[in-house]
Design an enzyme around this catalytic site. Sequence first.
Site, PDB file in Angstrom:
ATOM      1  N   ASP A 199       0.812  -1.132  -0.128  1.00 63.14           N
ATOM      2  CA  ASP A 199       0.117  -0.036  -0.033  1.00 63.14           C
ATOM      3  C   ASP A 199       0.755   1.320  -0.064  1.00 63.14           C
ATOM      4  O   ASP A 199       0.385   2.510   0.230  1.00 63.14           O
ATOM      5  CB  ASP A 199      -0.853  -0.181   1.390  1.00 63.14           C
ATOM      6  CG  ASP A 199      -2.073  -1.250   1.063  1.00 63.14           C
ATOM      7  OD1 ASP A 199      -2.344  -1.438   0.053  1.00 63.14           O
ATOM      8  OD2 ASP A 199      -2.239  -1.594   2.295  1.00 63.14           O
TER       9      ASP A 199
ATOM     10  N   HIS B  58      27.420  12.845 -10.575  1.00 65.24           N
ATOM     11  CA  HIS B  58      26.014  12.628 -10.035  1.00 65.24           C
ATOM     12  C   HIS B  58      26.351  11.488  -8.790  1.00 65.24           C
ATOM     13  O   HIS B  58      25.395  10.749  -8.627  1.00 65.24           O
ATOM     14  CB  HIS B  58      25.266  12.168 -11.204  1.00 65.24           C
ATOM     15  CG  HIS B  58      24.934  13.064 -12.188  1.00 65.24           C
ATOM     16  ND1 HIS B  58      24.100  12.851 -13.344  1.00 65.24           N
ATOM     17  CD2 HIS B  58      24.818  14.515 -12.074  1.00 65.24           C
ATOM     18  CE1 HIS B  58      23.899  13.990 -13.820  1.00 65.24           C
ATOM     19  NE2 HIS B  58      24.607  15.149 -13.163  1.00 65.24           N
TER      20      HIS B  58
ATOM     21  N   ASP C 178      25.990  19.418  -3.766  1.00 68.14           N
ATOM     22  CA  ASP C 178      25.284  20.101  -4.736  1.00 68.14           C
ATOM     23  C   ASP C 178      23.683  19.978  -4.390  1.00 68.14           C
ATOM     24  O   ASP C 178      23.207  18.799  -4.304  1.00 68.14           O
ATOM     25  CB  ASP C 178      25.329  19.290  -5.962  1.00 68.14           C
ATOM     26  CG  ASP C 178      24.776  19.986  -7.203  1.00 68.14           C
ATOM     27  OD1 ASP C 178      23.768  20.620  -7.165  1.00 68.14           O
ATOM     28  OD2 ASP C 178      25.067  19.599  -8.585  1.00 68.14           O
TER      29      ASP C 178
ATOM     30  N   ASP D  26      19.381  25.613  -7.609  1.00 64.92           N
ATOM     31  CA  ASP D  26      20.260  24.585  -7.823  1.00 64.92           C
ATOM     32  C   ASP D  26      21.470  25.184  -7.699  1.00 64.92           C
ATOM     33  O   ASP D  26      22.042  25.857  -8.329  1.00 64.92           O
ATOM     34  CB  ASP D  26      20.045  24.275  -9.355  1.00 64.92           C
ATOM     35  CG  ASP D  26      21.157  23.148  -9.635  1.00 64.92           C
ATOM     36  OD1 ASP D  26      21.806  22.606  -8.772  1.00 64.92           O
ATOM     37  OD2 ASP D  26      21.105  22.685 -10.784  1.00 64.92           O
TER      38      ASP D  26
ATOM     39  N   HIS E 225      31.417  18.585 -18.364  1.00 63.57           N
ATOM     40  CA  HIS E 225      30.246  19.063 -18.599  1.00 63.57           C
ATOM     41  C   HIS E 225      30.007  20.565 -19.126  1.00 63.57           C
ATOM     42  O   HIS E 225      30.814  21.349 -19.211  1.00 63.57           O
ATOM     43  CB  HIS E 225      29.285  18.694 -17.434  1.00 63.57           C
ATOM     44  CG  HIS E 225      29.686  19.643 -16.210  1.00 63.57           C
ATOM     45  ND1 HIS E 225      29.521  20.729 -15.992  1.00 63.57           N
ATOM     46  CD2 HIS E 225      30.637  19.270 -15.169  1.00 63.57           C
ATOM     47  CE1 HIS E 225      30.112  21.212 -15.052  1.00 63.57           C
ATOM     48  NE2 HIS E 225      30.630  19.943 -14.212  1.00 63.57           N
TER      49      HIS E 225
ATOM     50  N   HIS F   4      22.399  25.235 -17.724  1.00 63.38           N
ATOM     51  CA  HIS F   4      21.108  24.745 -17.966  1.00 63.38           C
ATOM     52  C   HIS F   4      19.916  25.736 -17.541  1.00 63.38           C
ATOM     53  O   HIS F   4      20.152  26.462 -16.556  1.00 63.38           O
ATOM     54  CB  HIS F   4      21.060  23.292 -17.553  1.00 63.38           C
ATOM     55  CG  HIS F   4      21.082  23.356 -16.092  1.00 63.38           C
ATOM     56  ND1 HIS F   4      19.896  23.453 -15.251  1.00 63.38           N
ATOM     57  CD2 HIS F   4      21.924  22.784 -15.159  1.00 63.38           C
ATOM     58  CE1 HIS F   4      20.359  23.218 -13.814  1.00 63.38           C
ATOM     59  NE2 HIS F   4      21.542  22.688 -13.749  1.00 63.38           N
TER      60      HIS F   4
ATOM     61  N   HIS G  29      16.349  20.868 -14.270  1.00 65.36           N
ATOM     62  CA  HIS G  29      16.765  20.957 -15.736  1.00 65.36           C
ATOM     63  C   HIS G  29      15.640  21.232 -16.670  1.00 65.36           C
ATOM     64  O   HIS G  29      14.655  20.475 -17.008  1.00 65.36           O
ATOM     65  CB  HIS G  29      17.544  19.750 -16.294  1.00 65.36           C
ATOM     66  CG  HIS G  29      18.732  19.486 -15.697  1.00 65.36           C
ATOM     67  ND1 HIS G  29      19.820  19.831 -16.384  1.00 65.36           N
ATOM     68  CD2 HIS G  29      19.111  19.195 -14.372  1.00 65.36           C
ATOM     69  CE1 HIS G  29      21.134  19.549 -15.641  1.00 65.36           C
ATOM     70  NE2 HIS G  29      20.674  19.196 -14.526  1.00 65.36           N
TER      71      HIS G  29
ATOM     72  N   GLU H  33      28.090  26.863 -13.887  1.00 64.55           N
ATOM     73  CA  GLU H  33      28.455  25.853 -12.678  1.00 64.55           C
ATOM     74  C   GLU H  33      29.645  25.141 -13.278  1.00 64.55           C
ATOM     75  O   GLU H  33      29.544  23.942 -13.645  1.00 64.55           O
ATOM     76  CB  GLU H  33      27.504  24.898 -12.574  1.00 64.55           C
ATOM     77  CG  GLU H  33      26.897  24.266 -13.600  1.00 64.55           C
ATOM     78  CD  GLU H  33      25.692  23.129 -13.388  1.00 64.55           C
ATOM     79  OE1 GLU H  33      26.031  22.258 -12.589  1.00 64.55           O
ATOM     80  OE2 GLU H  33      24.621  23.242 -13.880  1.00 64.55           O
TER      81      GLU H  33
ATOM     82  N   TYR I 299      37.504  18.257 -12.100  1.00 67.89           N
ATOM     83  CA  TYR I 299      37.421  16.855 -11.241  1.00 67.89           C
ATOM     84  C   TYR I 299      38.534  16.163 -11.817  1.00 67.89           C
ATOM     85  O   TYR I 299      38.707  15.796 -13.126  1.00 67.89           O
ATOM     86  CB  TYR I 299      36.074  16.399 -11.861  1.00 67.89           C
ATOM     87  CG  TYR I 299      34.675  17.182 -11.878  1.00 67.89           C
ATOM     88  CD1 TYR I 299      34.120  17.309 -10.868  1.00 67.89           C
ATOM     89  CD2 TYR I 299      34.516  17.835 -13.131  1.00 67.89           C
ATOM     90  CE1 TYR I 299      32.900  18.109 -10.823  1.00 67.89           C
ATOM     91  CE2 TYR I 299      33.487  18.790 -12.842  1.00 67.89           C
ATOM     92  CZ  TYR I 299      32.713  18.816 -11.927  1.00 67.89           C
ATOM     93  OH  TYR I 299      31.642  19.680 -11.839  1.00 67.89           O
TER      94      TYR I 299
ATOM     95  N   ARG J 158      33.398  22.148  -7.883  1.00 70.80           N
ATOM     96  CA  ARG J 158      32.214  22.866  -8.689  1.00 70.80           C
ATOM     97  C   ARG J 158      31.713  24.013  -7.991  1.00 70.80           C
ATOM     98  O   ARG J 158      31.403  23.712  -6.922  1.00 70.80           O
ATOM     99  CB  ARG J 158      31.228  21.842  -9.107  1.00 70.80           C
ATOM    100  CG  ARG J 158      30.043  22.347  -9.931  1.00 70.80           C
ATOM    101  CD  ARG J 158      29.430  21.408 -10.586  1.00 70.80           C
ATOM    102  NE  ARG J 158      28.629  20.512  -9.737  1.00 70.80           N
ATOM    103  CZ  ARG J 158      28.742  19.237  -9.367  1.00 70.80           C
ATOM    104  NH1 ARG J 158      29.832  18.675  -9.722  1.00 70.80           N
ATOM    105  NH2 ARG J 158      27.775  18.554  -8.682  1.00 70.80           N
TER     106      ARG J 158
ATOM    107  N   GLU K  14      28.395  26.551  -8.343  1.00 69.79           N
ATOM    108  CA  GLU K  14      27.286  26.902  -9.152  1.00 69.79           C
ATOM    109  C   GLU K  14      26.262  28.119  -8.534  1.00 69.79           C
ATOM    110  O   GLU K  14      25.991  27.911  -7.330  1.00 69.79           O
ATOM    111  CB  GLU K  14      26.468  25.393  -9.281  1.00 69.79           C
ATOM    112  CG  GLU K  14      25.113  25.711  -9.971  1.00 69.79           C
ATOM    113  CD  GLU K  14      24.491  24.384  -9.933  1.00 69.79           C
ATOM    114  OE1 GLU K  14      23.640  24.066 -10.932  1.00 69.79           O
ATOM    115  OE2 GLU K  14      24.815  23.555  -9.344  1.00 69.79           O
TER     116      GLU K  14
END
Length: 441
Positions: free
Chosen positions: A42, A245, A262, A273, A352, A356, A363, A386, A390, A408, A410
């Site tokens: 449920d 990610h 992030d 973001d 990257h 965006h 996004h 951003e 890395y 990073r 951003e």
Amino acid sequence: MCIGQSEVVARRRHHFLDAIAMRGNDAVCVLAAAPVFTRNGDVEHDWRQDSDFYYVTGFVEPASVVVFDVGASRKTTMFVRPSDPEREIWYGRRWGVDGVKAHFGADEAFPIDNLASELPKLFENKKRLYYRLGVSRAMDDDVLQAIDQTRARARRGIGWPVEIIDPGTILHEMRLIKGADDLEAMKHAASITAEAHIRAMARAKAGMYEYEVEALLLETFRAHGSERPAYGSIVGSGANATILHYRSNNKKMNDGELLLIDAGCEYDYFASDVTRTFPISGTFSKEQQAIYELVLEAQQAAIPKARKGSTLEQVHNACVDVITRGLVKLGLLEGEVEELIANEAYKPFYMHKSSHWLGMDVHDVGTYYEGGKARLLEPGMVLTVEPGIYISASNDKVAPNWRGIGVRIEDNLVVTSGEPTNLTQAIPKTVEDLRRALAGY
């Protein structure tokens, strides 16, 4: 968040239908609510309303469909779950058929189970159907069957939709250009996110686990009225900061490591973001600071490009130029800068894009190109800037003291007629400001 259809939602709906009518008022538009997915027994997965559906209805219930007649009547018909006192004991209040007519701008409403019988009637003598195919197979079947049933009445002189047009061609362009109310929600989301990041900076310490920092973020979001995080928070320490990610958030944080966060909240269905990176111990190593200051320099070079008449490609190129030159200066790349950029030699370190769209979705919707060319930025667009670097812990092409460093930075920028507005400027990011924030003042 208001209860029922707000003036903001009513205006959005009016402008949306006006835009459809300009292409011909012999049209009908169908939008469906987000589906519910069962997790087990449920228990259902967390549910969030479809952004397009919410944008023009303000209605936050699943199993719902809205149909707009774009003719002279401008009739709005909604199909919703009927009131059911017994079910509501278990799952909470439903607005029901009468509720959506009283509070959500529906001229007519039916139980959702009546969709199959009523939809063909709403398609009669409509040439164009605005509906997004491919999102829900079950809904596609309902819509296509309704077209077929309407077409079967042709001998009675009844017309049917002969064109299917994605409503996103209009709706997503509307969502891309934010109005004053949209921006107000985004400012509020940004302010909550700022507090969460600043709190995390002051509280994060060696010996804690990444998930403890994530918990601080989520607590701050919810305590200030945010409905949910805008996306799964990334809290990566040490080499985890080099995973774009990363989502496990389960490592114990060690002295001497960087922590990349992030994370952003959502407020009234609008997202923030933000990424910040800082030393857990409060002090950068020589190599960490060199990489950090290079990323910050890239961002500071790119942000002024986020202005009317520029493009996201120009924003990105500013980041690439600074980062490539900096990597050469640090000895991490060798060669002529222009040739390294042309050959994308920077990509093992910066893989990257820099930006965006940002809005109701992290996004967000809206095209990035027009006629094969990067579209020009316009006032009201909101985007991220951003850049990052890395250096994998397994990168044997660089000296060991550079390995495992991920940075990073951003921010969220609103394009205006002049200088861009940085919604997240309040979150520390210079080395000196970070030191003060990490010390708790």
